[in-house]
Design an enzyme around this catalytic site. Structure first.
Site, short mmCIF file in Angstrom:
data_model
loop_
_atom_site.label_atom_id
_atom_site.label_comp_id
_atom_site.label_asym_id
_atom_site.label_seq_id
_atom_site.Cartn_x
_atom_site.Cartn_y
_atom_site.Cartn_z
N ASP A 9 0.55 -0.90 -0.29
CA ASP A 9 0.17 0.07 -0.16
C ASP A 9 0.85 1.49 0.00
O ASP A 9 1.91 0.52 1.10
CB ASP A 9 -0.84 -0.46 1.67
CG ASP A 9 -1.47 1.01 0.84
OD1 ASP A 9 -2.83 1.90 0.11
OD2 ASP A 9 -2.75 1.45 1.62
N ASP A 104 -2.50 2.02 -6.44
CA ASP A 104 -1.59 2.45 -5.23
C ASP A 104 -1.63 0.97 -4.84
O ASP A 104 -1.34 1.40 -3.48
CB ASP A 104 -1.71 3.37 -4.73
CG ASP A 104 -2.80 4.24 -3.45
OD1 ASP A 104 -4.01 3.54 -4.11
OD2 ASP A 104 -2.52 4.30 -2.46
N GLU A 105 -2.67 0.06 -5.03
CA GLU A 105 -2.52 -0.86 -3.97
C GLU A 105 -2.80 -2.12 -4.74
O GLU A 105 -3.04 -2.23 -5.57
CB GLU A 105 -3.81 -0.61 -2.32
CG GLU A 105 -3.51 -1.59 -1.40
CD GLU A 105 -5.72 -1.07 -1.08
OE1 GLU A 105 -5.36 -1.83 -0.34
OE2 GLU A 105 -6.10 0.30 -1.57
#
Lengths: 390, 366
Positions: A9, A104-105
């Site tokens: 993350d 973004d994860e």
């Protein structure tokens, strides 16, 4: 052999990128998101702004009341996308089993690559280092025997965290945590549990599964398994996914059909984008509906031909919503849509006589996808997705 | 009715007429053929209510004029198993018929001939005439491309267009399109345009194959009629819109490859060995003096084969369902074909001589 799952993350992703590109912004309160004069919401608040209570998804105007000194920046979708791609490139250097959760994860299954890269903790450190040296950004990584625990772990020591939950310490880590840490337990369910005298995961675990099912339906069974740290969902890259879906739990049950329609259309657009990005088409469209009492139902329809066109997916999904609402409308706690029976678009036989409507839809999707890629998801969507300005 | 018929002639008639008869129908009379003995001719008739056929057997001796209606597969079986008999005697006995050979006797229960639907006859003048060899070849080049699945276009048949001394047949299934051109011995009496169902097309092809002769064709509002010296074939037309096929035939191509038909066909069959349901496509990379065909089936393997070509234009990558390519090459009828393309996601065209054009859509390379 226990599985080894990583949850990666990025820390305050959009804000971190702004700080990277504009070093003078470091240490300042940043709010990335829509225009405060309109109905803009916060996409990312920098850690400095979070101290004042600013959170993502909060109306920008509210965030500015909490933190008037904050610098408000419009999102730069194209730049975020560029860095996201670099990050995912790093991830796929470790394993092809990368399941993106958002820009973004992601989850990674590194069970099979320990011989190549060493023990999980070393893999996580290598991965963090590579992301930092390629992009200058930091990531928090959770390492655990399953997805639920890995996601929980990555969140325990943010920013720049690295938390490993070994199989034998699962219960010790989980037990003291509040029930809200369980996937699927939001404010409403936590409130219900509180009424039953249940606040920690240890207390939740000691409840009989039957009581949980009585109260929360099939989700209750799931809660009980998660409370024991059990979760056997696989890490599936979009390209190998059996289905691609999007769902949303509402802060308050929604009883307005127009609002539900708007939410669903937004979800359909997202699912369509993910299908197209993954080079997939799907035949079955499924609606997931959950009432305030946690009763959950699904309604699905199967198309003649697989599609990746937002318009066609929408006509199926909207049809299901109308069918459901005309017979058994009740306020909803959750609404979601997924597309399954996926086939790769590559290898799809092209038609000689394309129905003109389909050709138009395809061009529209391509244009919208490019705009979203450049300017972010808030930049453009179908008008019906937008709430009318008062 | 009482007739003595030559067994071979009877069998030929029954094979053709019998192919119209449907095996599953709620109406038992539709599983029958009708026999009519009159004017020294035995006529066999059958219909499935869409298509119909009449076939005249002249190698008969009519002892007593009359009619009979008998289950087609029974009669067919009896005649087929009597090939050692020079002739058979067929005689009605109320609604039954007796079939007698030199050492055999069959009684088959039939139906009242008046219950059988009418099968149209072709007594008028033809709209045009066409040589059986020409028509047979044209059908071979198009019929395979008709749509097997339901479509909102009327493409379950072959489009006929006759004008002046030209006849053109076009068939498509929505993914590829086959067009054959032929010439008529005499200018057509009028311009005609009609979609003829696939079932009748294959029946016409069978009739064409048996003898070289000139066929009469008449196209009416709702039906098409074809007459040979022995048979009349009739069918209702496919109603609806045939797609505007002219729009999808590329007007020009910026890449043209001349390829040996047989060699290309062989290479495609090889490449197709490593395709499966999920990845049916064979990729064709045209570059320099060869085309490289490659295929990949997940969890099965890969194939790569090459074939020499003469290429005009830039290199191009394009992928096709190999079945669509093979279908066309099999009927091309020339030693060499011209393979014409514009881009990997645009229709390609196979030309063989002046009389065959085949347009096919690629599969998405993703």
């Amino acid at each position: 052999m226990p599985r080894c799952i990583l949850h990666v993350d990025m820390d305050e992703f959009f804000a971190a990128i702004e700080k990277l590109d504009h070093p003078e912004l470091r240490g300042r309160c940043l709010l990335i998101g829509g225009d405060p004069r309109g109905r803009g919401v916060v996409s990312t608040a920098s850690y400095e702004a979070r101290v004042f209570g600013c959170r993502s998804a909060m109306p920008m105007a509210t965030a500015l009341r909490l933190c008037p000194q904050a610098v408000v920046l419009p999102p730069r979708g194209q730049r975020y996308h560029e860095l996201s791609e670099q990050i995912f490139e790093v991830l796929t250097e470790f394993t092809p089993l990368v399941e993106p959760l958002s820009i973004d994860e992601a989850f990674l299954d590194v069970t099979g690559c320990q011989r190549l890269f060493g023990p999980p903790e070393r893999i996580a450190r290598l991965l963090k280092d590579r992301i930092r040296s390629r992009t200058g950004l930091t990531a928090s990584v959770g390492v655990a025997p399953n997805k639920f625990l890995a996601k929980l772990a990555s969140d325990l020591r943010k920013p720049d965290g690295l938390v490993v939950i070994e199989p034998e310490e699962v219960q010790a880590v989980l037990d003291p945590l509040p029930v809200g840490r369980i996937w699927g337990i939001g404010a409403a369910a936590a409130g219900e549990l509180d009424k039953m005298g249940v606040r920690t995961i240890a207390q939740l675990r000691s409840l009989s599964p039957r009581r949980l099912v009585e109260r929360f339906g099939s989700a209750g069974e799931h809660f009980h398994r998660l409370a024991q740290g059990l979760d056997d969902r696989e890490v599936t890259p979009d390209s190998q996914a059996k289905s691609i879906g999007q769902e949303q739990t509402f802060a308050q049950d929604v009883d307005d059909l127009d609002e539900l329609r708007r939410v669903l259309l937004g979800q359909v657009e997202q699912v369509g984008r993910r299908l197209r990005a993954g080079g997939l088409s799907g035949r079955t469209v499924q609606l997931k509906i959950r009432y305030g009492d946690f009763t959950t139902l699904t309604r699905s329809t199967t198309r003649d031909q697989p599609t990746d066109l937002s318009d066609e997916l929408w006509s199926s999904a909207a049809g299901l919503l109308e069918q459901w609402s005309s017979r058994s409308f009740r306020p909803l706690r959750l609404l979601g849509v997924s597309v399954s029976q996926l086939v790769p678009r590559s290898g799809r036989q092209l038609p000689l006589f394309a129905p003109p409507a389909q050709e138009k839809g395809r061009r529209l999707d391509q244009t919208l996808d490019r705009l979203v890629e450049r300017f972010g998801e808030d930049a453009i969507s179908r008008a019906a997705c937008r709430r009318k300005e008062p | 009715m009482k007739v003595i018929a030559q067994t071979a002639a009877l069998q030929e008639a029954l094979t053709l007429v019998g192919s119209i008869v449907v095996s599953r129908t709620p109406k038992p009379v539709l599983q029958c053929v009708k026999l009519v003995a009159a004017d020294n001719v035995l006529t066999l008739m059958a219909t499935d209510l869409e298509a119909g056929a009449r076939y005249q057997v002249t190698a008969v001796q009519i002892e007593q004029e009359g009619e009979a209606l008998v289950p087609a597969d029974r009669l067919n079986g009896i005649v087929r198993e009597s090939s050692d008999e020079e002739s058979l005697t067929i005689q009605t006995e109320k609604d039954s018929i007796m079939v007698r050979g030199s050492g055999s006797r069959f009684k088959v229960f039939g139906y009242d001939p008046s219950e059988y639907p009418a099968v149209a006859d072709f007594a008028q003048d033809a709209d045009f005439q066409v040589a059986s060899a020409t028509l047979s070849e044209m059908i071979g080049k198009t019929l395979f491309a008709t749509a097997k699945a339901h479509s909102h276009y009327a493409i379950s048949g072959v489009l006929w267009e006759a004008s002046g001394k030209k006849l053109q047949l076009v068939a498509t299934d929505g993914h590829r399109l086959a067009m054959a051109k032929g010439s008529l011995p005499k200018a057509a009496g009028r311009d005609v345009r009609a979609i003829v169902p696939a079932k009748l097309m294959s029946l016409i092809q069978r009739v064409c194959g048996s003898a070289e002769e000139t066929l009469d064709v008449k196209i009416e509002e709702n039906q098409v009629l074809v007459r040979t010296s022995r048979a009349v074939l009739v069918s209702s037309l496919v109603q609806g819109n045939f797609p505007k096929y002219g729009d999808v035939i590329p007007k020009e191509a910026n890449r043209k490859a001349a390829i040996d038909t047989g060699r290309f066909e062989h290479r495609i069959r090889q490449a197709a060995l490593l395709t499966n349901e999920e990845s049916r496509g064979v990729r064709l990379s045209f570059q320099g003096d060869q085309v490289t065909l490659s295929s990949r089936a997940p969890e099965a393997g890969e194939a790569e084969v090459t074939c020499p070509i003469t290429l005009e234009g830039e290199p191009v990558d394009i992928a096709f369902n190999p079945v669509f390519l093979l279908d066309a090459l099999r009927v091309a009828g020339t030693d060499q074909i011209s393979f014409e393309m514009n881009a990997g996601n645009k229709p390609a065209m196979i030309r063989a001589g002046n009389d065959f054009v085949y347009v096919l859509m690629p599969v998405d390379l993703g």
